[in-house]
Design a protein around this motif. Structure first.
Motif, PDB file in Angstrom:
ATOM      1  N   GLN A  12       0.921  -1.378   0.560  1.00  0.00           N
ATOM      2  CA  GLN A  12       0.070  -0.066  -0.051  1.00  0.00           C
ATOM      3  C   GLN A  12       1.113   0.927  -0.096  1.00  0.00           C
ATOM      4  O   GLN A  12       0.824   2.320  -1.035  1.00  0.00           O
ATOM      5  CB  GLN A  12      -0.878  -0.663   0.996  1.00  0.00           C
ATOM      6  CG  GLN A  12      -1.654   1.267   1.711  1.00  0.00           C
ATOM      7  CD  GLN A  12      -2.512   1.203   2.537  1.00  0.00           C
ATOM      8  OE1 GLN A  12      -2.471   0.148   3.437  1.00  0.00           O
ATOM      9  NE2 GLN A  12      -4.017   1.851   2.381  1.00  0.00           N
ATOM     10  N   ARG A  13       1.863   1.510   0.785  1.00  0.00           N
ATOM     11  CA  ARG A  13       2.607   2.162   1.048  1.00  0.00           C
ATOM     12  C   ARG A  13       3.515   2.551  -0.222  1.00  0.00           C
ATOM     13  O   ARG A  13       3.600   4.035  -0.738  1.00  0.00           O
ATOM     14  CB  ARG A  13       3.770   2.439   1.654  1.00  0.00           C
ATOM     15  CG  ARG A  13       3.083   2.374   3.388  1.00  0.00           C
ATOM     16  CD  ARG A  13       4.079   2.779   4.245  1.00  0.00           C
ATOM     17  NE  ARG A  13       5.587   1.344   4.731  1.00  0.00           N
ATOM     18  CZ  ARG A  13       5.240   1.121   5.234  1.00  0.00           C
ATOM     19  NH1 ARG A  13       3.910   0.251   6.184  1.00  0.00           N
ATOM     20  NH2 ARG A  13       6.226  -0.244   5.431  1.00  0.00           N
ATOM     21  N   LEU A  14       4.024   1.164  -1.578  1.00  0.00           N
ATOM     22  CA  LEU A  14       4.779   1.286  -2.325  1.00  0.00           C
ATOM     23  C   LEU A  14       3.464   1.738  -3.244  1.00  0.00           C
ATOM     24  O   LEU A  14       4.091   3.270  -4.274  1.00  0.00           O
ATOM     25  CB  LEU A  14       5.324   0.013  -2.890  1.00  0.00           C
ATOM     26  CG  LEU A  14       6.686  -0.441  -2.439  1.00  0.00           C
ATOM     27  CD1 LEU A  14       6.670  -1.910  -2.562  1.00  0.00           C
ATOM     28  CD2 LEU A  14       8.075   0.873  -2.272  1.00  0.00           C
ATOM     29  N   ASN A  15       1.916   2.086  -3.524  1.00  0.00           N
ATOM     30  CA  ASN A  15       1.298   2.339  -4.309  1.00  0.00           C
ATOM     31  C   ASN A  15       1.748   3.751  -4.089  1.00  0.00           C
ATOM     32  O   ASN A  15       1.079   4.783  -4.814  1.00  0.00           O
ATOM     33  CB  ASN A  15      -0.057   1.112  -4.194  1.00  0.00           C
ATOM     34  CG  ASN A  15       0.241  -0.096  -5.284  1.00  0.00           C
ATOM     35  OD1 ASN A  15       1.741  -0.196  -5.522  1.00  0.00           O
ATOM     36  ND2 ASN A  15      -0.488  -0.893  -4.651  1.00  0.00           N
ATOM     37  N   GLU A  16       1.137   3.719  -2.965  1.00  0.00           N
ATOM     38  CA  GLU A  16       1.063   5.585  -2.749  1.00  0.00           C
ATOM     39  C   GLU A  16       1.830   6.122  -2.432  1.00  0.00           C
ATOM     40  O   GLU A  16       2.061   6.684  -3.427  1.00  0.00           O
ATOM     41  CB  GLU A  16       0.835   5.551  -1.034  1.00  0.00           C
ATOM     42  CG  GLU A  16       0.524   6.750  -0.726  1.00  0.00           C
ATOM     43  CD  GLU A  16      -0.258   7.922  -1.265  1.00  0.00           C
ATOM     44  OE1 GLU A  16      -0.628   8.990  -1.000  1.00  0.00           O
ATOM     45  OE2 GLU A  16      -1.549   6.682  -2.165  1.00  0.00           O
ATOM     46  N   ARG A  17       3.418   5.758  -2.860  1.00  0.00           N
ATOM     47  CA  ARG A  17       4.305   6.586  -3.376  1.00  0.00           C
ATOM     48  C   ARG A  17       4.390   6.627  -5.009  1.00  0.00           C
ATOM     49  O   ARG A  17       4.775   7.687  -5.612  1.00  0.00           O
ATOM     50  CB  ARG A  17       5.737   6.366  -2.604  1.00  0.00           C
ATOM     51  CG  ARG A  17       6.296   6.329  -1.107  1.00  0.00           C
ATOM     52  CD  ARG A  17       7.602   5.305  -0.712  1.00  0.00           C
ATOM     53  NE  ARG A  17       7.164   5.586   0.603  1.00  0.00           N
ATOM     54  CZ  ARG A  17       8.603   4.859   1.176  1.00  0.00           C
ATOM     55  NH1 ARG A  17       9.047   3.580   0.697  1.00  0.00           N
ATOM     56  NH2 ARG A  17       8.278   5.225   2.638  1.00  0.00           N
ATOM     57  N   LEU A  20       2.522   8.942  -5.983  1.00  0.00           N
ATOM     58  CA  LEU A  20       2.650  10.317  -5.730  1.00  0.00           C
ATOM     59  C   LEU A  20       3.619  11.150  -6.494  1.00  0.00           C
ATOM     60  O   LEU A  20       3.686  12.537  -7.476  1.00  0.00           O
ATOM     61  CB  LEU A  20       2.967  11.017  -3.926  1.00  0.00           C
ATOM     62  CG  LEU A  20       2.151  10.889  -2.779  1.00  0.00           C
ATOM     63  CD1 LEU A  20       2.613  10.685  -1.657  1.00  0.00           C
ATOM     64  CD2 LEU A  20       1.473  11.717  -3.415  1.00  0.00           C
ATOM     65  N   ALA A  21       4.171  10.266  -6.846  1.00  0.00           N
ATOM     66  CA  ALA A  21       5.802  10.172  -8.052  1.00  0.00           C
ATOM     67  C   ALA A  21       4.980  10.465  -9.099  1.00  0.00           C
ATOM     68  O   ALA A  21       5.818  11.773  -9.593  1.00  0.00           O
ATOM     69  CB  ALA A  21       6.676   8.919  -7.598  1.00  0.00           C
ATOM     70  N   LEU A  22       4.229  10.098  -9.701  1.00  0.00           N
ATOM     71  CA  LEU A  22       3.822  10.222 -11.331  1.00  0.00           C
ATOM     72  C   LEU A  22       2.737  11.548 -11.317  1.00  0.00           C
ATOM     73  O   LEU A  22       3.271  11.802 -11.897  1.00  0.00           O
ATOM     74  CB  LEU A  22       2.392   8.782 -11.890  1.00  0.00           C
ATOM     75  CG  LEU A  22       1.667   9.168 -12.362  1.00  0.00           C
ATOM     76  CD1 LEU A  22       2.599   9.035 -14.238  1.00  0.00           C
ATOM     77  CD2 LEU A  22       0.537   7.745 -12.255  1.00  0.00           C
ATOM     78  N   GLU A  28       5.558  18.884 -13.061  1.00  0.00           N
ATOM     79  CA  GLU A  28       5.816  19.105 -14.082  1.00  0.00           C
ATOM     80  C   GLU A  28       5.516  19.442 -15.264  1.00  0.00           C
ATOM     81  O   GLU A  28       6.219  20.483 -15.988  1.00  0.00           O
ATOM     82  CB  GLU A  28       7.726  18.422 -13.544  1.00  0.00           C
ATOM     83  CG  GLU A  28       8.035  18.111 -11.719  1.00  0.00           C
ATOM     84  CD  GLU A  28       8.842  17.687 -11.865  1.00  0.00           C
ATOM     85  OE1 GLU A  28       9.296  16.911 -12.465  1.00  0.00           O
ATOM     86  OE2 GLU A  28       9.056  17.471  -9.877  1.00  0.00           O
ATOM     87  N   GLU A  29       5.197  18.091 -16.084  1.00  0.00           N
ATOM     88  CA  GLU A  29       5.577  18.000 -17.641  1.00  0.00           C
ATOM     89  C   GLU A  29       4.551  18.904 -17.563  1.00  0.00           C
ATOM     90  O   GLU A  29       4.915  20.110 -18.464  1.00  0.00           O
ATOM     91  CB  GLU A  29       5.019  16.524 -17.733  1.00  0.00           C
ATOM     92  CG  GLU A  29       5.768  15.635 -17.825  1.00  0.00           C
ATOM     93  CD  GLU A  29       6.718  15.922 -18.865  1.00  0.00           C
ATOM     94  OE1 GLU A  29       7.465  16.332 -20.162  1.00  0.00           O
ATOM     95  OE2 GLU A  29       8.156  15.711 -18.315  1.00  0.00           O
TER      96      GLU A  29
END
Length: 134
Positions: A12-17, A20-22, A28-29
């Motif tokens: 769940q934490r990895l999916n959330e990170r 957020l990164a995406l 930014e794009e």
């Protein structure tokens, strides 16, 4: 807590990170696209302003020519940043806009000017005749 019970929380934490990164990357794009759009709108006017002044005989004309020549052919005409200090604020803004636009444009900027190749040749000869004068 067993390793099996921790796995859903780690996932769940990895999916959330990742989410957020995406989202950051997408934002930014979008900001880059907005800046490029702004440059495409303001760049031609700034280029015309520099080229107009570069046709004159003042010190500012000389510095505008050298900035345009640096954009046109950097290896032959390296950009000396101190030239920006010799320009009034309006011309500084125009020069910085043109420099930034040149980094992203998909074409040579002198092509945006009517008969831009002739302008650049004229500026080249004018500055070459100065015998390396700063």
């Amino acid at each position: 807590m067993t390793p099996d019970s921790r796995m859903p929380k780690v996932s769940q934490r990895l999916n959330e990170r990742s989410r957020l990164a995406l989202e950051r990357h997408t934002a930014e794009e979008a900001a880059v696209e907005q800046r490029l759009s702004t440059l495409d709108q303001s760049g031609p006017t700034a280029l015309e302003r520099l080229a107009e002044v570069a046709q004159g005989y003042s010190g500012q004309s000389h510095h505008c020519r050298r900035i345009l020549l640096a954009i046109y052919n950097g290896p032959e005409w390296p950009l000396e940043l101190t030239r920006l200090r010799c320009l009034d604020r309006d011309l500084q803004r125009a020069a910085l806009t043109v420099i930034e636009w040149s980094a992203y444009a998909g074409h040579e900027l002198h092509e945006s000017l009517d008969d831009g190749e002739t302008w650049m040749r004229r500026f080249w000869h004018a500055e070459s005749d100065k015998g390396g004068e700063s």
